[in-house]
Design a protein around this motif. Structure first.
Motif, PDB file in Angstrom:
ATOM      1  N   THR A   1       5.700  12.090   3.788  1.00 35.22           N
ATOM      2  CA  THR A   1       6.055  12.932   4.929  1.00 35.22           C
ATOM      3  C   THR A   1       5.013  12.838   6.034  1.00 35.22           C
ATOM      4  O   THR A   1       5.349  12.726   7.221  1.00 35.22           O
ATOM      5  N   VAL A   2       3.731  12.896   5.662  1.00 39.88           N
ATOM      6  CA  VAL A   2       2.662  12.786   6.647  1.00 39.88           C
ATOM      7  C   VAL A   2       2.748  11.459   7.390  1.00 39.88           C
ATOM      8  O   VAL A   2       2.593  11.395   8.621  1.00 39.88           O
ATOM      9  N   SER A   3       3.029  10.390   6.648  1.00 39.39           N
ATOM     10  CA  SER A   3       3.141   9.071   7.274  1.00 39.39           C
ATOM     11  C   SER A   3       4.278   9.041   8.288  1.00 39.39           C
ATOM     12  O   SER A   3       4.123   8.541   9.410  1.00 39.39           O
ATOM     13  N   MET A   4       5.429   9.587   7.908  1.00 43.08           N
ATOM     14  CA  MET A   4       6.600   9.563   8.788  1.00 43.08           C
ATOM     15  C   MET A   4       6.379  10.413  10.033  1.00 43.08           C
ATOM     16  O   MET A   4       6.676   9.983  11.152  1.00 43.08           O
ATOM     17  N   VAL A   5       5.845  11.613   9.854  1.00 40.84           N
ATOM     18  CA  VAL A   5       5.617  12.515  10.984  1.00 40.84           C
ATOM     19  C   VAL A   5       4.579  11.927  11.935  1.00 40.84           C
ATOM     20  O   VAL A   5       4.751  11.942  13.161  1.00 40.84           O
ATOM     21  N   ALA A   6       3.500  11.378  11.385  1.00 41.08           N
ATOM     22  CA  ALA A   6       2.454  10.790  12.235  1.00 41.08           C
ATOM     23  C   ALA A   6       3.006   9.639  13.054  1.00 41.08           C
ATOM     24  O   ALA A   6       2.712   9.507  14.245  1.00 41.08           O
ATOM     25  N   ARG A   7       3.815   8.813  12.415  1.00 37.17           N
ATOM     26  CA  ARG A   7       4.389   7.660  13.118  1.00 37.17           C
ATOM     27  C   ARG A   7       5.272   8.109  14.273  1.00 37.17           C
ATOM     28  O   ARG A   7       5.274   7.506  15.348  1.00 37.17           O
ATOM     29  N   LEU A   8       6.016   9.182  14.052  1.00 35.92           N
ATOM     30  CA  LEU A   8       6.924   9.679  15.086  1.00 35.92           C
ATOM     31  C   LEU A   8       6.149  10.353  16.223  1.00 35.92           C
ATOM     32  O   LEU A   8       6.404  10.098  17.403  1.00 35.92           O
ATOM     33  N   VAL A   9       5.168  11.186  15.880  1.00 36.98           N
ATOM     34  CA  VAL A   9       4.428  11.954  16.881  1.00 36.98           C
ATOM     35  C   VAL A   9       3.582  11.049  17.780  1.00 36.98           C
ATOM     36  O   VAL A   9       3.441  11.306  18.979  1.00 36.98           O
TER      37      VAL A   9
ATOM     38  N   VAL B   1      11.558   6.461  19.575  1.00 37.06           N
ATOM     39  CA  VAL B   1      11.510   7.880  19.213  1.00 37.06           C
ATOM     40  C   VAL B   1      12.916   8.442  19.072  1.00 37.06           C
ATOM     41  O   VAL B   1      13.230   9.154  18.116  1.00 37.06           O
ATOM     42  N   VAL B   2      13.788   8.123  20.030  1.00 40.16           N
ATOM     43  CA  VAL B   2      15.165   8.616  19.951  1.00 40.16           C
ATOM     44  C   VAL B   2      15.859   8.058  18.714  1.00 40.16           C
ATOM     45  O   VAL B   2      16.504   8.792  17.956  1.00 40.16           O
ATOM     46  N   ALA B   3      15.730   6.742  18.482  1.00 41.10           N
ATOM     47  CA  ALA B   3      16.428   6.108  17.367  1.00 41.10           C
ATOM     48  C   ALA B   3      15.889   6.585  16.026  1.00 41.10           C
ATOM     49  O   ALA B   3      16.666   6.907  15.111  1.00 41.10           O
ATOM     50  N   THR B   4      14.570   6.646  15.866  1.00 36.75           N
ATOM     51  CA  THR B   4      14.008   7.039  14.577  1.00 36.75           C
ATOM     52  C   THR B   4      14.163   8.534  14.316  1.00 36.75           C
ATOM     53  O   THR B   4      14.244   8.947  13.156  1.00 36.75           O
ATOM     54  N   SER B   5      14.198   9.342  15.365  1.00 37.06           N
ATOM     55  CA  SER B   5      14.449  10.778  15.162  1.00 37.06           C
ATOM     56  C   SER B   5      15.827  10.996  14.560  1.00 37.06           C
ATOM     57  O   SER B   5      16.005  11.802  13.638  1.00 37.06           O
ATOM     58  N   MET B   6      16.806  10.277  15.071  1.00 32.06           N
ATOM     59  CA  MET B   6      18.152  10.366  14.500  1.00 32.06           C
ATOM     60  C   MET B   6      18.164   9.890  13.055  1.00 32.06           C
ATOM     61  O   MET B   6      18.773  10.508  12.176  1.00 32.06           O
ATOM     62  N   ALA B   7      17.480   8.766  12.778  1.00 31.49           N
ATOM     63  CA  ALA B   7      17.447   8.229  11.420  1.00 31.49           C
ATOM     64  C   ALA B   7      16.758   9.195  10.463  1.00 31.49           C
ATOM     65  O   ALA B   7      17.171   9.339   9.301  1.00 31.49           O
ATOM     66  N   ALA B   8      15.717   9.877  10.938  1.00 28.78           N
ATOM     67  CA  ALA B   8      14.989  10.817  10.079  1.00 28.78           C
ATOM     68  C   ALA B   8      15.854  12.009   9.685  1.00 28.78           C
ATOM     69  O   ALA B   8      15.655  12.613   8.622  1.00 28.78           O
ATOM     70  N   MET B   9      16.813  12.353  10.524  1.00 25.57           N
ATOM     71  CA  MET B   9      17.695  13.480  10.209  1.00 25.57           C
ATOM     72  C   MET B   9      18.828  13.104   9.264  1.00 25.57           C
ATOM     73  O   MET B   9      19.506  13.970   8.726  1.00 25.57           O
TER      74      MET B   9
ATOM     75  N   ALA C   1      -3.476   7.717   4.815  1.00 27.36           N
ATOM     76  CA  ALA C   1      -2.070   7.571   5.219  1.00 27.36           C
ATOM     77  C   ALA C   1      -1.886   7.919   6.691  1.00 27.36           C
ATOM     78  O   ALA C   1      -1.116   7.257   7.406  1.00 27.36           O
ATOM     79  N   LEU C   2      -2.601   8.941   7.146  1.00 26.99           N
ATOM     80  CA  LEU C   2      -2.504   9.359   8.552  1.00 26.99           C
ATOM     81  C   LEU C   2      -3.052   8.268   9.483  1.00 26.99           C
ATOM     82  O   LEU C   2      -2.418   7.922  10.492  1.00 26.99           O
TER      83      LEU C   2
ATOM     84  N   ALA D   1       0.813  -1.216   0.000  1.00 22.17           N
ATOM     85  CA  ALA D   1       0.000   0.000   0.000  1.00 22.17           C
ATOM     86  C   ALA D   1       0.850   1.272   0.000  1.00 22.17           C
ATOM     87  O   ALA D   1       0.441   2.291  -0.570  1.00 22.17           O
ATOM     88  N   SER D   2       2.035   1.231   0.636  1.00 21.78           N
ATOM     89  CA  SER D   2       2.854   2.445   0.714  1.00 21.78           C
ATOM     90  C   SER D   2       3.266   2.917  -0.674  1.00 21.78           C
ATOM     91  O   SER D   2       3.204   4.118  -0.978  1.00 21.78           O
ATOM     92  N   LEU D   3       3.676   1.986  -1.541  1.00 20.20           N
ATOM     93  CA  LEU D   3       4.021   2.373  -2.913  1.00 20.20           C
ATOM     94  C   LEU D   3       2.756   2.743  -3.688  1.00 20.20           C
ATOM     95  O   LEU D   3       2.737   3.731  -4.425  1.00 20.20           O
ATOM     96  N   ALA D   4       1.700   1.953  -3.507  1.00 28.23           N
ATOM     97  CA  ALA D   4       0.474   2.202  -4.261  1.00 28.23           C
ATOM     98  C   ALA D   4      -0.138   3.567  -3.947  1.00 28.23           C
ATOM     99  O   ALA D   4      -0.721   4.211  -4.822  1.00 28.23           O
ATOM    100  N   LEU D   5       0.000   4.026  -2.700  1.00 28.80           N
ATOM    101  CA  LEU D   5      -0.526   5.349  -2.352  1.00 28.80           C
ATOM    102  C   LEU D   5       0.181   6.443  -3.142  1.00 28.80           C
ATOM    103  O   LEU D   5      -0.463   7.368  -3.659  1.00 28.80           O
ATOM    104  N   SER D   6       1.501   6.341  -3.221  1.00 33.97           N
ATOM    105  CA  SER D   6       2.245   7.341  -4.002  1.00 33.97           C
ATOM    106  C   SER D   6       1.865   7.283  -5.480  1.00 33.97           C
ATOM    107  O   SER D   6       1.689   8.318  -6.139  1.00 33.97           O
ATOM    108  N   LEU D   7       1.734   6.069  -6.016  1.00 31.97           N
ATOM    109  CA  LEU D   7       1.343   5.922  -7.418  1.00 31.97           C
ATOM    110  C   LEU D   7      -0.059   6.489  -7.651  1.00 31.97           C
ATOM    111  O   LEU D   7      -0.318   7.112  -8.691  1.00 31.97           O
ATOM    112  N   LEU D   8      -0.948   6.283  -6.693  1.00 34.82           N
ATOM    113  CA  LEU D   8      -2.312   6.786  -6.840  1.00 34.82           C
ATOM    114  C   LEU D   8      -2.334   8.310  -6.893  1.00 34.82           C
ATOM    115  O   LEU D   8      -3.068   8.906  -7.695  1.00 34.82           O
TER     116      LEU D   8
END
Length: 406
Positions: free
Chosen positions: A50-58, A347-355, A108-109, A27-34
């Protein structure tokens, strides 16, 4: 003690989440294609990611409190029921020709938020269905699942989207429905007894943060895992940028991520064998120092696809490191704090990875790709030094999980 494959509860959860994760990858690829098909906007497609990544982190920190406060089985069922409803609605909209960017963003949210909470509940439940001695092996198998589905999901998503724009979303809704049924069939409780008067959110979160930073092992875990995630993501991004600058065909650039993902999948398969030969501190030290050398080696091959090979070997070592660290973390963390501790660490690990991509882009713009890779390798040296000198890791030898838990 039965093997993990004969553990009905773990096998039921693992197999259902393998299908669910595959559906998420589809679905993640299909959403972008859609978005591209319906709006023609590359910005819109990027916004979905971006919305998916931010929502997951928040959502991770409040999600950790949630899964420690309420029945984890019920939380997982509600999360997947929401995702079934979201993707069913999207499928019907696609079939009716009534798709909008706002609907795609809303789906996506919901998917990312519910997925983050479900993941916290699943990880927190692991100790309730797996014996302490088998927790590292269980974490390794979950890593294998993640790498395997990340390899298979996007190609399958593209194929299914070609069959019909609604097909991948209907398939994903079905995968979440299977997950609901599987979770309901798990017989054992997924948590211990709950408090009659739960803490307020702020107090509950503060308790989780206090537990993490008061525990020497968990402090070491943060200092090891966060730079490793940051460095591996940064090197992969830098290699892709360097190949693009050198005129490498897009298909070859795409092969880079495949090579790295295969390294991670094989690493997850062989993680139990590595764990059986070394103590936890020894294993983590060897892996961190080896990863630092391998990532530095990518700098020597940065102009061609060969740069992906040392990176793949570094990623090969990652699952064994994660399984050892997070297996012990699950063993020493009280059940009532599992969700919060996992969420804080993630949160700590993925915040670093996101940067990492932003940092990699800035360094490539200022210096050369090789220099950027060496900077990321230096970050792993920081992890290796922590693994070498931290008293927190020695706790895993001096205080076995069963003792620490008591």
């Amino acid at each position: 003690m039965t093997t993990l494959w004969r553990n009905r509860e773990f096998t039921l959860l693992w197999s259902s989440q393998s299908l669910s994760d595959l559906g998420t990858g589809v679905a993640s690829l299909a959403l972008s294609l859609l978005v591209l098909v319906e709006t023609g906007s590359a910005v819109g497609a990027g916004l979905v990611g971006t919305v998916s990544m931010v929502a997951r982190l928040v959502i991770r920190l409040p999600g950790g409190v949630l899964v420690d406060r309420y029945d984890r089985r019920r939380v997982m069922v509600v999360c997947d029921a929401l995702r079934v409803a979201a993707f069913t609605a999207l499928s019907l909209a696609v079939l009716a020709g009534q798709v909008s960017l706002w609907l795609i963003l809303a789906v996506a949210l919901v998917d990312s938020s519910a997925g983050a909470i479900f993941g916290a509940a699943e990880d927190a439940s692991l100790r309730s269905i797996v014996p302490v001695e088998q927790l590292p092996a269980a974490v390794a198998r979950n890593e294998a699942r993640s790498y395997g589905t990340s390899l298979a999901g996007p190609p399958l998503g593209g194929f299914l989207f070609g069959l019909g724009h609604a097909v991948p979303f209907l398939g994903n809704a079905l995968s979440y429905l299977v997950s609901v049924v599987a979770v309901l069939r798990i017989r054992r409780p997924l948590q211990g007894e709950r408090e009659e008067q739960p803490q307020a959110y702020g107090a509950a979160l503060a308790e989780g943060i206090g537990f993490v930073f008061a525990n020497p092992f968990l402090r070491a875990l943060l200092l090891i895992a966060a730079p490793l995630n940051f460095a591996i993501g940064g090197v992969l991004f830098t290699v892709v940028v360097a190949l693009q600058r050198n005129g490498t065909p897009p298909a070859v650039i795409g092969l880079t991520e495949t090579i790295v993902a295969v390294g991670g999948l094989l690493g997850a398969v062989f993680a139990p064998a590595l764990q059986s030969r070394l103590t936890l501190p020894g294993l983590v030290r060897v892996i961190c120092w080896a990863a630092a050398v391998l990532l530095a080696g990518s700098a020597l091959l940065i102009s061609n696809i060969g740069a992906a090979v040392p990176l793949a070997f570094a990623v090969f070592l990652g699952p064994a490191c994660n399984a050892a660290l997070f297996g012990y973390q699950a063993a020493i963390t009280p059940d009532r704090l599992q969700g919060r501790v996992i969420s804080i660490v993630m949160v700590v690990a993925t915040s670093m990875a996101a940067m990492a991509p932003m940092a990699g882009g800035a360094m490539v713009a200022t210096w050369s790709p090789s220099t950027a890779v060496l900077v990321f390798a230096a970050a792993v040296v920081g992890s290796a030094l922590t693994a070498t000198f931290s008293s927190g890791l020695r706790q895993a030898v001096e205080e076995p999980a069963e003792v620490a838990l008591s």
